[in-house]
Motif scaffolding. Structure first.
Motif, short mmCIF file in Angstrom:
data_model
loop_
_atom_site.label_atom_id
_atom_site.label_comp_id
_atom_site.label_asym_id
_atom_site.label_seq_id
_atom_site.Cartn_x
_atom_site.Cartn_y
_atom_site.Cartn_z
N THR A 142 -3.43 9.21 3.32
CA THR A 142 -4.26 7.86 3.15
C THR A 142 -5.07 8.24 2.61
O THR A 142 -6.56 8.48 2.22
CB THR A 142 -4.38 7.47 4.44
OG1 THR A 142 -3.05 6.76 4.93
CG2 THR A 142 -5.50 5.46 4.46
N LEU A 143 -5.25 6.82 1.37
CA LEU A 143 -6.43 7.05 0.00
C LEU A 143 -6.52 5.80 0.67
O LEU A 143 -6.81 5.16 1.20
CB LEU A 143 -5.56 6.85 -1.26
CG LEU A 143 -5.18 8.47 -1.57
CD1 LEU A 143 -4.04 8.08 -2.86
CD2 LEU A 143 -5.54 10.07 -1.42
N LYS A 152 -9.25 9.66 -10.06
CA LYS A 152 -8.93 10.44 -8.37
C LYS A 152 -8.24 11.27 -8.33
O LYS A 152 -7.19 10.59 -9.38
CB LYS A 152 -9.06 8.88 -7.65
CG LYS A 152 -10.41 7.81 -7.79
CD LYS A 152 -10.79 6.93 -6.38
CE LYS A 152 -11.88 6.47 -6.78
NZ LYS A 152 -12.83 6.78 -6.59
N HIS A 153 -8.81 11.46 -7.60
CA HIS A 153 -7.55 12.95 -7.36
C HIS A 153 -7.15 12.72 -5.47
O HIS A 153 -7.51 12.34 -4.58
CB HIS A 153 -7.89 14.03 -7.10
CG HIS A 153 -7.60 14.15 -8.66
ND1 HIS A 153 -9.22 14.31 -9.88
CD2 HIS A 153 -6.83 14.66 -9.58
CE1 HIS A 153 -9.18 14.46 -10.76
NE2 HIS A 153 -7.92 15.02 -11.16
N CYS A 154 -5.52 12.93 -5.34
CA CYS A 154 -5.17 12.93 -3.58
C CYS A 154 -5.93 14.97 -3.61
O CYS A 154 -5.35 15.32 -3.84
CB CYS A 154 -3.92 12.80 -3.27
SG CYS A 154 -3.05 13.21 -2.31
N ALA A 155 -6.70 14.49 -2.44
CA ALA A 155 -6.96 15.54 -1.97
C ALA A 155 -6.03 16.47 -1.29
O ALA A 155 -5.86 17.59 -0.98
CB ALA A 155 -8.10 15.83 -0.73
N CYS A 156 -5.37 16.03 -0.58
CA CYS A 156 -4.01 17.23 -0.23
C CYS A 156 -2.45 17.33 -1.36
O CYS A 156 -2.75 18.67 -1.14
CB CYS A 156 -3.08 15.80 0.59
SG CYS A 156 -3.69 15.34 2.11
N ASN A 193 -1.17 4.77 0.40
CA ASN A 193 -0.82 5.70 1.48
C ASN A 193 -0.54 6.80 -0.29
O ASN A 193 0.60 6.18 -1.25
CB ASN A 193 0.90 5.91 1.57
CG ASN A 193 -0.52 6.13 3.55
OD1 ASN A 193 -0.94 5.64 3.51
ND2 ASN A 193 0.89 5.14 4.41
N CYS A 194 -0.46 8.14 -0.45
CA CYS A 194 -0.41 8.91 -1.84
C CYS A 194 0.95 8.71 -1.38
O CYS A 194 1.62 8.91 -0.31
CB CYS A 194 -0.54 9.98 -1.69
SG CYS A 194 -0.74 10.69 -2.99
#
Length: 124
Positions: free
Chosen positions: A72-73, A20-24, A66-67
């Motif tokens: 927020t993930l 999975k990846h953080c979109a930010c 939180n990343c």
């Protein structure tokens, strides 16, 4: 690692959904363990867990974290808890045993840990 204790009873629903990846910020989480270890609780003393049900009415846990970048993930996990009658009775007994230990001066967390050791045959 306090956060790890919250997730002991959980297993990933779909390890195949990783990475999975953080979109930010683009941070990658290769596994569910990475997701938990490389993120933070949303707030102090708040687990970030929310019970829900999937389309088949099976209990799941939504995990909000939180990343490190602050975004927020969320991920889904299933509960491995045994729901048999015997297991329900054991949990009720466990809950009945907590108050007497707390009345003797143990904090709830310590009393819980003590009982878990007893159940696992690891009497401290």
């Amino acid at each position: 690692m306090q956060d790890q204790l919250f997730f002991e009873g959980l297993r990933a629903l779909a390890e195949a959904a990783f990475p999975k990846h953080c979109a930010c910020c683009g941070r990658e989480f290769a596994t569910a363990d990475d997701f938990i270890l490389q993120t933070q609780s949303m707030r102090q003393n708040v687990s970030g867990l929310k019970q829900s049900f999937d389309d088949n009415n099976v209990a799941i846990v939504e995990v909000y974290r939180n990343c490190l970048c602050g975004s927020t993930l969320m991920d889904f996990f299933s509960d491995r808890r045994d729901t048999s009658e015997a297991s329900l009775q054991r949990r009720q007994l466990f809950e009945r045993l907590l108050p007497p230990l707390m009345e003797k001066g143990m904090e709830r967390g310590a009393a819980r840990e003590y009982l878990l050791h007893v159940v696992r045959g690891q009497l401290p």
